[in-house]
Design a protein around this motif. Structure first.
Motif, PDB file in Angstrom:
ATOM      1  N   VAL A 129      -6.753  67.291 -39.880  1.00 47.24           N
ATOM      2  CA  VAL A 129      -5.683  68.014 -39.375  1.00 47.24           C
ATOM      3  C   VAL A 129      -5.906  68.449 -37.766  1.00 47.24           C
ATOM      4  O   VAL A 129      -5.475  68.478 -36.795  1.00 47.24           O
ATOM      5  N   ARG A 130      -7.052  69.248 -37.710  1.00 47.74           N
ATOM      6  CA  ARG A 130      -7.620  69.770 -36.736  1.00 47.74           C
ATOM      7  C   ARG A 130      -7.671  68.769 -35.380  1.00 47.74           C
ATOM      8  O   ARG A 130      -7.133  68.938 -34.387  1.00 47.74           O
ATOM      9  N   ARG A 131      -8.467  67.991 -35.818  1.00 44.79           N
ATOM     10  CA  ARG A 131      -8.479  66.802 -34.927  1.00 44.79           C
ATOM     11  C   ARG A 131      -7.474  66.114 -34.403  1.00 44.79           C
ATOM     12  O   ARG A 131      -7.133  65.782 -33.147  1.00 44.79           O
ATOM     13  N   GLU A 132      -6.600  65.906 -35.357  1.00 44.39           N
ATOM     14  CA  GLU A 132      -5.275  65.104 -35.017  1.00 44.39           C
ATOM     15  C   GLU A 132      -4.287  66.081 -34.131  1.00 44.39           C
ATOM     16  O   GLU A 132      -3.725  65.591 -33.106  1.00 44.39           O
ATOM     17  N   THR A 133      -4.275  67.142 -34.462  1.00 44.75           N
ATOM     18  CA  THR A 133      -3.569  68.257 -33.483  1.00 44.75           C
ATOM     19  C   THR A 133      -4.250  68.364 -32.089  1.00 44.75           C
ATOM     20  O   THR A 133      -3.539  68.359 -31.189  1.00 44.75           O
ATOM     21  N   ARG A 134      -5.410  68.492 -32.175  1.00 39.74           N
ATOM     22  CA  ARG A 134      -5.950  68.375 -31.055  1.00 39.74           C
ATOM     23  C   ARG A 134      -5.852  67.240 -30.063  1.00 39.74           C
ATOM     24  O   ARG A 134      -5.250  67.187 -28.773  1.00 39.74           O
ATOM     25  N   TYR A 135      -5.969  65.931 -30.664  1.00 41.74           N
ATOM     26  CA  TYR A 135      -5.696  64.725 -30.063  1.00 41.74           C
ATOM     27  C   TYR A 135      -4.336  64.767 -29.462  1.00 41.74           C
ATOM     28  O   TYR A 135      -4.037  64.316 -28.462  1.00 41.74           O
ATOM     29  N   ASN A 155      -9.135  57.014 -26.712  1.00 43.60           N
ATOM     30  CA  ASN A 155      -9.868  57.244 -27.870  1.00 43.60           C
ATOM     31  C   ASN A 155     -10.136  58.651 -28.364  1.00 43.60           C
ATOM     32  O   ASN A 155     -10.051  59.617 -27.471  1.00 43.60           O
ATOM     33  N   ALA A 156     -10.251  58.853 -29.733  1.00 45.15           N
ATOM     34  CA  ALA A 156     -10.405  60.244 -29.876  1.00 45.15           C
ATOM     35  C   ALA A 156     -11.959  60.283 -30.266  1.00 45.15           C
ATOM     36  O   ALA A 156     -12.376  59.393 -31.035  1.00 45.15           O
ATOM     37  N   ASP A 157     -12.677  61.268 -29.954  1.00 45.91           N
ATOM     38  CA  ASP A 157     -13.872  61.318 -30.087  1.00 45.91           C
ATOM     39  C   ASP A 157     -14.154  62.256 -31.318  1.00 45.91           C
ATOM     40  O   ASP A 157     -13.298  62.495 -32.145  1.00 45.91           O
ATOM     41  N   ALA A 158     -15.351  62.718 -31.915  1.00 43.18           N
ATOM     42  CA  ALA A 158     -15.434  63.383 -33.075  1.00 43.18           C
ATOM     43  C   ALA A 158     -14.720  64.801 -33.120  1.00 43.18           C
ATOM     44  O   ALA A 158     -14.388  65.035 -34.407  1.00 43.18           O
ATOM     45  N   GLU A 159     -14.573  65.481 -32.101  1.00 43.07           N
ATOM     46  CA  GLU A 159     -13.731  66.782 -32.198  1.00 43.07           C
ATOM     47  C   GLU A 159     -12.355  66.301 -32.041  1.00 43.07           C
ATOM     48  O   GLU A 159     -11.488  67.319 -31.940  1.00 43.07           O
ATOM     49  N   GLY A 160     -11.981  65.164 -31.932  1.00 47.24           N
ATOM     50  CA  GLY A 160     -10.623  64.897 -31.584  1.00 47.24           C
ATOM     51  C   GLY A 160      -9.977  65.249 -30.242  1.00 47.24           C
ATOM     52  O   GLY A 160      -8.775  64.959 -30.101  1.00 47.24           O
ATOM     53  N   ALA A 161     -11.157  65.272 -29.202  1.00 45.70           N
ATOM     54  CA  ALA A 161     -10.381  65.363 -28.059  1.00 45.70           C
ATOM     55  C   ALA A 161     -10.146  64.111 -27.410  1.00 45.70           C
ATOM     56  O   ALA A 161     -10.918  63.127 -27.772  1.00 45.70           O
ATOM     57  N   VAL A 162      -9.378  63.919 -26.464  1.00 45.69           N
ATOM     58  CA  VAL A 162      -9.133  62.457 -26.144  1.00 45.69           C
ATOM     59  C   VAL A 162     -10.198  62.049 -24.886  1.00 45.69           C
ATOM     60  O   VAL A 162     -10.479  62.958 -23.878  1.00 45.69           O
ATOM     61  N   VAL A 163     -10.567  60.955 -25.188  1.00 43.97           N
ATOM     62  CA  VAL A 163     -11.867  60.669 -24.080  1.00 43.97           C
ATOM     63  C   VAL A 163     -10.927  59.083 -23.642  1.00 43.97           C
ATOM     64  O   VAL A 163     -10.756  58.125 -24.573  1.00 43.97           O
ATOM     65  N   LEU A 164     -11.064  58.902 -22.291  1.00 44.71           N
ATOM     66  CA  LEU A 164     -10.873  57.577 -21.966  1.00 44.71           C
ATOM     67  C   LEU A 164     -11.802  56.399 -22.232  1.00 44.71           C
ATOM     68  O   LEU A 164     -13.063  56.784 -22.325  1.00 44.71           O
TER      69      LEU A 164
END
Lengths: 234, 606
Positions: free
Chosen positions: B184-190, B236-245
């Motif tokens: 949930v946390r990752r998704e929210t961040r993403y 793309n989403a990385d391990a922390e849910g951050a968005v990465v090009l």
């Protein structure tokens, strides 16, 4: 040239949605159009003396040619009365082709002299029959396809009593809609320069059928009854 | 429930059955005759009546009771009930029989262990087939004393086992909860970051061909081919849910640089965008870098395509940069403008070389080329929305060339023309001042189009693409000479010069050398004209030969005086057959004014 056409029907509630979807497909805004079409009855071309003799010699049957409808079209959205007319003649759609309507047409932009010549024939043989407006109309272009969405309106009685070529454009307010449900006519066309060149016709067919597949869920493109589009006058 | 039954009319019963038949029937019903006595029959009758009575009273009781009484409890009333009861009874009997037989078999099987030969025949066939004999044994167990300790131990063990199992399940539930929370946390961040990207104005869309992945479009609507494909990048989403090009986007950024060279030296360079350091690289800046880089790459691509067909204008490719010359041929040092696609990662490209004198010119050229590309995109969109021609054989499917270089070159050419005109006229100006002539000179300058009513970028760019016109005026006393230049992108690409001479004639020339010659002649003609006006009677001027002559006058003198002017050499002279006075910008020059020189020459006897 040869024209390949498909038709469909859009209920008025879905009009805005279809416009938006097409704008997304074509990546461009719709071009608003207001088309005025005049219908004339043109008698068949009479044979000259020499041709008649040759035919008599050959003893071939001459099919009695029928009068046909001829259209004069112009788009009065931008320039109003000053827009030049386009003369369009259509033939019966070809018999063998069932997945699109394929018909031979000729379209010619009338210059001033041509318009004068047409007026002359109007005096003699070509007779004014009727006219209609297509408004509100929108046009999209997708590669070689021309997509038109419009609603046909009949003009109030009495228009066309005077010379319809010069009369001002009938007011949209006063015109009645032909289809009382308010539905829109959806038309997709692709034109091929030479109908005999099968490679080009294949290209055109590919484009229009591909477009039908593309909008399959949104708009249901159909082939109407071929003889309903007959331009001959019975 | 009263059952209505219809019976046929009873006929006279021919029930004259013989005694034999009756006896047969009784035997069937009651069994042997021996048991039947009159007394028993009487008793039976009495019982039947009692039964009937009791059944009717039972009925009433049943009516008073609830109707949910089991049908088996009430006496069977109808024949079906009777048969049902009979069947049930038989079923019970069968079951009981079965149970008993099984018990018998069981004991027989047990006994086969103890006494095989005796017990073997008693085992049923079915059991013999299923189970081999002598396989079931018995043990006699004595009743065990209650062992408290063991019981307590058993309790403890069972409790522990249960607790362990519960703990394990609790542990796995907790782990699931943690994982869910992490998701949930990752998704929210993403999604939070994605929304941030959308709010900044970038368009997020689905990726074609890749389901479930989103991408951002930073390309331009009217790019074609490779540049249209490269305008989309997956998010793309990385391990922390951050968005990465996705990899490779936003790196290796390139920019277009315009350089102006004079000889070998760089005298002007346009500004390259500065890349932010790696630490400060947010998602948004990376997308922006990617977009800028894509735009400049597309611009370079279009410039290369255009340069291939513009070689007649002097555009050439040197290595990987597009160059053309802007400047007069005879100025000695021709300025050369070059377009280059450089990588912004290279530190020596980015280091500020600012401060060069023609930096602003280079920057203006770079800016103009970018604006022209956006205008070309707009034109493409407009053309796409026009009704297409019917499909035919000889349709060219290639993309038309975008006019980006041409307007820039046109402007620079016009400016060069103006400069050339002005330099030449300046020289003339010096020369004429030495001869003390009265004249006026208006310089040519660039006529900037009126932009006050330009409402949008498109209007500004259209103004840039109009033909450039300027003119310069030189008037000597009353004779006016006008030089008019026009540079346009259309027919006859280049500067068209036209010269209006002092006597009204209009001359069109093609380049600066012809113009110089024409201007020379025209100015000389004007000078001749002024002299003639001052000279008085008798003198006529011949335009073509720049000759002033006088017919034989009263004193018998005939005179021919030539006027010649050469701007290139800086020489003006008037001469008769015998005497000559000349002024020059370099070298020796007469001190007299033109009027004095004239009287000097004329006074000399031919």
């Amino acid at each position: 040239m040869q024209e390949l056409i498909l038709y469909s029907h859009i209920p008025p509630t879905r009009h805005a949605q279809v416009l938006q979807i097409l704008a997304g497909i074509t990546a461009s805004r719709p071009t608003p159009t207001l088309e005025q079409t005049l219908l004339y009855i043109q008698p068949p071309a009479t044979l000259t003396g020499a041709a008649k003799k040759a035919q008599a010699n050959r003893q071939t049957q001459v099919k009695p040619q029928k009068s046909t409808y001829v259209k004069l079209i112009r788009d009065v959205q931008n320039d109003g009365d000053k827009t030049p007319w386009t003369l369009r003649t259509e033939e019966v759609p070809q018999a063998g082709i069932t997945n699109v309507i394929s018909r031979t047409i000729t379209e010619r932009l009338l210059s001033d002299q041509d318009l004068e010549a047409f007026r002359q024939t109007t005096g003699n043989k070509t007779k004014y029959c009727n006219q209609f407006l297509a408004s509100p109309g929108h046009r999209f272009i997708h590669n070689n396809l021309i997509i038109r969405i419009s609603r046909i309106l009949t003009v109030p009685d009495g228009t066309g009593a005077l010379e319809p070529l010069d009369a001002p454009v009938p007011e949209v307010r006063e015109c009645r809609v032909v289809d009382s449900s308010g539905a829109y006519l959806f038309e997709v066309t692709v034109r091929v320069e030479d109908g005999a060149n099968s490679k080009l016709v294949e290209m055109g067919m590919g484009e229009i059928l591909g477009f039908r597949r593309l909008v399959e869920g949104v708009v249901d493109l159909r082939v109407p009854e071929r003889l309903a589009l007959d331009s001959r006058i019975k | 429930m009263a059952a209505l039954s219809l019976k046929p009319w009873s006929r006279a019963s021919n029930d004259t059955s013989t005694l034999k038949d009756i006896l047969g029937r009784v035997h069937l019903e009651r069994g042997h005759f021996r048991d039947i006595t009159e007394a028993s029959l009487q008793e039976e009758l009495a019982n039947d009546g009692a039964l009937e009575l009791s059944s009717s009273s039972d009925d009433e009781a049943a009516d008073e009771d609830e109707e949910k009484q089991e049908a088996g409890n009430a006496k069977p009333k109808t024949r079906e009930d009777l048969w049902k009861a009979r069947a049930e009874m038989l079923q019970h009997l069968d079951a009981a029989h079965n149970d008993v037989m099984i018990a018998l078999d069981f004991t027989s099987l047990l006994l086969t262990k103890e006494a095989p030969k005796v017990a073997a025949p008693t085992v049923s066939q079915g059991l013999k087939q299923e189970v081999p004999l002598g396989t079931l044994g018995t043990d006699i167990w004595h009743r065990m004393p209650v062992d408290k300790v063991r019981e307590v131990q058993d309790e403890a063990i069972s409790t522990n086992v249960r607790m362990e199992a519960l703990q394990k399940s609790a542990g796995s539930l907790l782990a699931a909860a943690e994982r869910l929370e992490g998701n949930v946390r990752r998704e929210t961040r993403y999604w939070g970051e994605l929304l941030g990207v959308t709010e900044k104005g970038w368009n997020v869309c689905r990726l074609p061909g890749q389901r479930g992945r989103l991408g951002v479009t930073f390309g331009f609507g009217e790019s074609v081919g490779e540049f249209a494909r490269r305008g989309v990048a997956a998010l793309n989403a990385d391990a922390e849910g951050a968005v990465v090009l996705e990899r490779g986007i936003g790196t290796k950024t390139r920019g277009l640089r315009v350089e102006i060279r004079c000889g070998q030296e760089v005298v002007g360079s346009s500004r390259l965008p500065r890349l932010v350091g790696e630490d400060d690289l947010t998602l948004e800046t990376r997308i922006r870098h990617a977009r800028d880089s894509l735009f400049d790459e597309e611009l370079y691509h279009e410039l290369v395509r255009e340069s291939r067909s513009a070689t007649s204008l002097g555009v050439s490719m040197k290595g990987s940069s597009i160059c053309f010359h802007s400047g007069a041929d005879d100025d000695g040092d021709r300025a050369e403008v070059s377009f280059d696609l450089v990588s912004l990662d290279d530190s020596d490209n980015v280091s500020a070389k600012g401060g060069l004198e023609q930096d602003s010119v280079a920057q203006a050229i770079a800016l103009a080329s970018r604006l022209l590309l956006t205008q070309a995109h707009r034109d493409r969109l407009r053309k796409r929305a026009e009704v297409p021609l019917p499909i035919s054989e000889n349709r060219k499917d290639d993309q038309p060339l975008l006019p980006i270089l041409k307007p820039i070159i046109a402007f620079l050419m016009h400016q060069t023309a103006i400069d050339q005109c002005n330099t030449y006229l300046k020289r003339l100006d010096k020369l004429l001042s030495k001869a003390n002539l009265e004249y006026q000179w208006e310089k040519a300058h660039v006529n900037l189009p009126a932009l006050s009513d330009a409402k949008c970028a498109e209007a500004v760019i259209r103004a840039l693409m109009q033909p450039w016109k300027s003119d310069s005026l030189l008037s000597i006393e009353n004779h006016k000479i006008a030089i008019n230049m026009e540079t346009s992108l259309a027919y006859g690409f280049g500067t068209n010069w036209s010269l209006t001479t002092h006597n009204g004639g209009c001359l069109r020339v093609n380049d600066i050398d012809e113009l110089r010659g024409a201007v020379d002649r025209s100015v000389a003609g004007a000078i001749a004209g002024t002299i003639r006006e001052k000279a008085g009677e008798g003198w006529t001027s011949n335009e073509r030969e720049l000759l002033l002559r006088r017919g034989r006058g009263e004193d018998g003198k005939q005179g021919k005086v030539w006027v010649s002017l050469s701007g290139d050499m800086g020489l003006l002279s008037i001469a008769s057959m015998t005497k000559k006075v000349s002024w020059s910008t370099e070298g020796e020059s007469s001190e007299m004014s033109l009027a004095e020189a004239w009287s000097d020459i004329v006074d000399v006897k031919p």
